[in-house]
Scaffold this motif. Structure first.
Motif, PDB file in Angstrom:
ATOM      1  N   TYR A   1       0.801  -1.225   0.000  1.00  0.00           N
ATOM      2  CA  TYR A   1       0.000   0.000   0.000  1.00  0.00           C
ATOM      3  C   TYR A   1       0.833   1.274   0.000  1.00  0.00           C
TER       4      TYR A   1
ATOM      5  N   SER B   1       1.599   0.773  -6.927  1.00  0.00           N
ATOM      6  CA  SER B   1       0.329   0.115  -6.628  1.00  0.00           C
ATOM      7  C   SER B   1      -0.790   1.154  -6.594  1.00  0.00           C
ATOM      8  N   TRP B   2      -2.001   0.698  -6.933  1.00  0.00           N
ATOM      9  CA  TRP B   2      -3.184   1.574  -6.855  1.00  0.00           C
ATOM     10  C   TRP B   2      -4.388   0.668  -6.640  1.00  0.00           C
TER      11      TRP B   2
ATOM     12  N   THR C   1      -4.199   2.095  -1.086  1.00  0.00           N
ATOM     13  CA  THR C   1      -2.825   2.551  -1.317  1.00  0.00           C
ATOM     14  C   THR C   1      -2.710   4.045  -1.094  1.00  0.00           C
TER      15      THR C   1
END
Length: 191
Positions: free
Chosen positions: A83, A88-89, A97
């Motif tokens: 996160y 990352s999303w 995140t």
């Protein structure tokens, strides 16, 4: 992050050949991805600009969370990972995140993952594009995110308007914003 001159749009050139999933380079112009539903993004933003969707947590500075929800409604796929990583999303019932909720983290994610392309001019913004701003004081980070919810041509220019959370606002003219904050740095992002 290198920033352009104050009061100017971040002048980043789009890559000559786009390897970006969902984007197709046609000469100097980047065409819209057919896999995204831009109407759904705009409709979501317009529906929730003055409220909070109970399916999502809300935050004191809720601007990027609101933009992320809108992009998610239009088909942006989640990208798994830690996160705290800007690669990352995602959003889940337990966490999200930093790139989902933080303007600079989103900027880092969206640019590095090829989800957005820099536009040279604010006048190039279209429906569901993202406008980000860095205010001149404080850190050099991006401070605020907005989504374009209105952009017809009018009198030789686009009457582009954005909507955003934190100070819940529907269809504020980008030209009003630009003239109100002449020393800000603007990032026009094609989604």
């Amino acid at each position: 992050m290198a920033t352009p001159a104050k009061g100017q749009v971040a002048n980043k050139r789009a890559p000559q050949k786009s390897a970006t999933p969902g984007l197709k380079e046609t000469g100097q112009e980047v065409s819209r991805a057919v896999s995204y539903n831009y109407t759904a993004m705009v409709n979501y933003a317009r529906s929730w600009v003055f409220g909070r969707n109970g399916a999502y947590r809300q935050f004191g500075n809720d601007c990027q969370n609101f933009v992320s929800q809108s992009l998610n409604a239009g088909g942006w796929q989640h990208v798994g990972g830690w996160y705290q990583y800007d690669t990352s999303w995602w959003y889940s019932w337990a966490n999200q995140t930093w790139s989902w909720t933080g303007a600079q983290h989103f900027h880092n994610f969206a640019v590095s993952q090829g989800r957005v392309t820099y536009l040279s001019y604010l006048n190039d913004l279209g429906p569901a594009d993202v406008l980000q701003v860095h205010w001149p004081e404080g850190t050099p980070d991006v401070d605020h995110s907005m989504i374009v919810t209105y952009s017809p041509w009018s009198a030789g220019t686009r009457d582009i308007r954005v909507s955003y959370h934190t100070t819940d606002t529907l269809d504020r003219s980008i030209w009003n914003l630009y003239s109100s904050f002449p020393y800000a740095t603007w990032y026009a992002l094609r989604t």
